[in-house]
Write a protein that holds these residues in place. Structure first.
Motif, short mmCIF file in Angstrom:
data_model
loop_
_atom_site.label_atom_id
_atom_site.label_comp_id
_atom_site.label_asym_id
_atom_site.label_seq_id
_atom_site.Cartn_x
_atom_site.Cartn_y
_atom_site.Cartn_z
N VAL A 80 -29.41 5.74 -9.71
CA VAL A 80 -30.10 4.13 -10.84
C VAL A 80 -29.30 3.04 -10.07
O VAL A 80 -28.63 3.36 -9.55
CB VAL A 80 -28.86 4.74 -12.09
CG1 VAL A 80 -29.22 5.96 -13.37
CG2 VAL A 80 -27.39 4.21 -11.77
N PRO A 81 -30.20 1.80 -10.39
CA PRO A 81 -29.57 1.13 -9.52
C PRO A 81 -28.68 0.22 -9.98
O PRO A 81 -28.22 0.04 -11.49
CB PRO A 81 -30.88 -0.31 -10.05
CG PRO A 81 -31.58 0.03 -11.61
CD PRO A 81 -31.44 2.32 -11.69
N VAL A 82 -28.18 -0.46 -9.06
CA VAL A 82 -27.28 -1.01 -9.17
C VAL A 82 -27.32 -2.32 -10.12
O VAL A 82 -28.12 -3.32 -9.22
CB VAL A 82 -26.15 -1.53 -8.02
CG1 VAL A 82 -25.44 -2.20 -8.13
CG2 VAL A 82 -26.13 -0.29 -7.51
N SER A 83 -26.26 -2.99 -10.68
CA SER A 83 -26.90 -4.32 -11.58
C SER A 83 -25.56 -5.38 -11.17
O SER A 83 -24.70 -4.97 -10.47
CB SER A 83 -26.38 -4.13 -12.62
OG SER A 83 -26.32 -5.78 -13.78
N SER A 84 -26.49 -6.46 -11.19
CA SER A 84 -25.74 -8.06 -10.41
C SER A 84 -25.50 -8.71 -11.39
O SER A 84 -24.69 -9.55 -11.45
CB SER A 84 -26.64 -8.65 -9.36
OG SER A 84 -28.51 -8.93 -10.41
N ALA A 85 -25.15 -8.49 -12.56
CA ALA A 85 -24.97 -8.62 -13.58
C ALA A 85 -23.61 -8.56 -13.95
O ALA A 85 -23.10 -7.75 -13.59
CB ALA A 85 -25.57 -8.62 -15.18
N ALA A 86 -22.77 -9.64 -14.34
CA ALA A 86 -21.58 -10.12 -14.41
C ALA A 86 -21.05 -8.81 -15.92
O ALA A 86 -22.08 -9.30 -16.79
CB ALA A 86 -21.20 -11.07 -15.28
N PRO A 87 -20.28 -8.48 -16.34
CA PRO A 87 -20.16 -7.51 -16.87
C PRO A 87 -19.74 -8.21 -18.24
O PRO A 87 -19.09 -9.46 -17.88
CB PRO A 87 -19.27 -6.31 -16.78
CG PRO A 87 -18.20 -7.42 -16.03
CD PRO A 87 -19.38 -8.01 -15.04
N VAL A 88 -20.42 -7.63 -19.54
CA VAL A 88 -20.00 -8.83 -20.62
C VAL A 88 -18.62 -7.65 -21.63
O VAL A 88 -18.96 -6.82 -21.81
CB VAL A 88 -20.92 -8.55 -22.01
CG1 VAL A 88 -20.74 -8.96 -23.29
CG2 VAL A 88 -22.37 -8.67 -21.13
N GLN A 89 -17.63 -8.68 -21.98
CA GLN A 89 -16.49 -8.18 -22.65
C GLN A 89 -17.23 -7.61 -24.03
O GLN A 89 -17.04 -8.91 -25.02
CB GLN A 89 -15.96 -9.56 -22.52
CG GLN A 89 -13.99 -9.41 -22.71
CD GLN A 89 -13.12 -7.77 -22.29
OE1 GLN A 89 -13.64 -8.38 -20.93
NE2 GLN A 89 -13.02 -6.93 -22.28
N ALA A 90 -16.67 -6.58 -24.58
CA ALA A 90 -17.11 -6.24 -25.57
C ALA A 90 -15.57 -6.09 -26.37
O ALA A 90 -15.06 -6.42 -26.28
CB ALA A 90 -16.92 -4.76 -25.54
N GLN A 91 -16.20 -6.56 -27.95
CA GLN A 91 -14.82 -7.58 -28.64
C GLN A 91 -14.97 -5.84 -29.35
O GLN A 91 -15.69 -5.80 -30.51
CB GLN A 91 -15.46 -8.09 -29.34
CG GLN A 91 -15.76 -9.71 -28.96
CD GLN A 91 -16.33 -10.57 -29.93
OE1 GLN A 91 -16.14 -10.11 -31.69
NE2 GLN A 91 -15.65 -12.02 -30.05
N ARG A 92 -13.67 -5.77 -29.43
CA ARG A 92 -13.61 -4.24 -30.26
C ARG A 92 -13.23 -4.47 -31.47
O ARG A 92 -12.43 -5.36 -31.54
CB ARG A 92 -11.89 -3.36 -29.42
CG ARG A 92 -12.22 -3.40 -27.92
CD ARG A 92 -10.66 -2.51 -27.80
NE ARG A 92 -10.70 -1.23 -27.67
CZ ARG A 92 -9.75 -0.74 -27.82
NH1 ARG A 92 -9.01 -1.23 -27.70
NH2 ARG A 92 -8.90 0.70 -29.07
#
Length: 207
Positions: free
Chosen positions: A53-65
């Motif tokens: 799979v390709p490596v993403s350059s986007a910043a990770p999104v902080q998910a709300q639990r």
């Protein structure tokens, strides 16, 4: 050959339970997503499957639990018997159905299922709302198990057959025996919709 549907090597089928790794599904999804699936296999040593799979350059999104709230509603109080030869599958079904407010009995085979019903406190077979049965069992098929349970505990007992086998033969056999069929991977919404009919059927039969 190993990427074909329901394809298993004779040697592996003798020692391993279940239906394999679902490689035909993996291969199709990989093709749709344009992700290459590689196989490296050494006889008598083992096999390695990998997905590129390709490596993403986007910043990770902080998910709300969010705190999960059990969704009970109209299935609350329903008693369900689940039969599957895979303990992890039974545990997963218990968690799912329990979250809907169902009482769950678990069994890996027909004999254990009969014992569970007869050994439960009170006349459970009169309160049993339905059956969830896997098609491929270690001994016999799910359809045979459903037929035996209906003979013992009531011919009107609703049943759902769960299977990865999408062949017309299995579909027609289930229809002939008045058994609903759900294919794997199981969709909880479809399961819930069918189970919601069980209580209404019992109420209608009592009127």
């Amino acid at each position: 050959m190993i990427f074909r549907e329901f394809q298993r090597l004779d040697e592996g089928a003798k020692v391993a339970r279940g239906l394999g790794l679902g490689l035909s599904i993996v291969e199709r999804i990989g093709r749709v997503l344009d992700h290459k699936v590689d196989l490296l296999s050494v006889p008598r040593r083992g096999s390695r499957f990998s997905v590129t799979v390709p490596v993403s350059s986007a910043a990770p999104v902080q998910a709300q639990r969010e705190t999960a709230v059990p969704d009970r509603g109209q299935l609350s109080g329903i008693t369900v018997l689940c039969i599957d030869n895979e303990p992890t599958v039974l545990d997963g079904m218990e968690t799912l159905l329990g979250g809907w407010g169902c009482r769950v009995l678990k069994a890996p085979d027909l004999a254990t299922a009969i014992t569970a019903i007869e050994g439960a406190a009170g006349p459970l077979h009169g309160l049993l709302h339905g059956l969830l049965v896997d098609y491929h069992l270690d001994r016999g098929t799910g359809l045979a198990a459903i037929a035996e349970l209906r003979q013992r505990f009531g011919a009107e007992l609703p049943a759902i057959l769960i299977t990865a086998d999408r062949s017309p033969l299995v579909r027609d056999l289930a229809r002939e025996k008045d058994v609903h069929l759900l294919n794997k991977p199981l969709k909880p919404a479809s399961l819930r919709a069918l189970m919601a009919q069980w209580r209404m059927q019992r109420i209608a039969a009592a009127e």
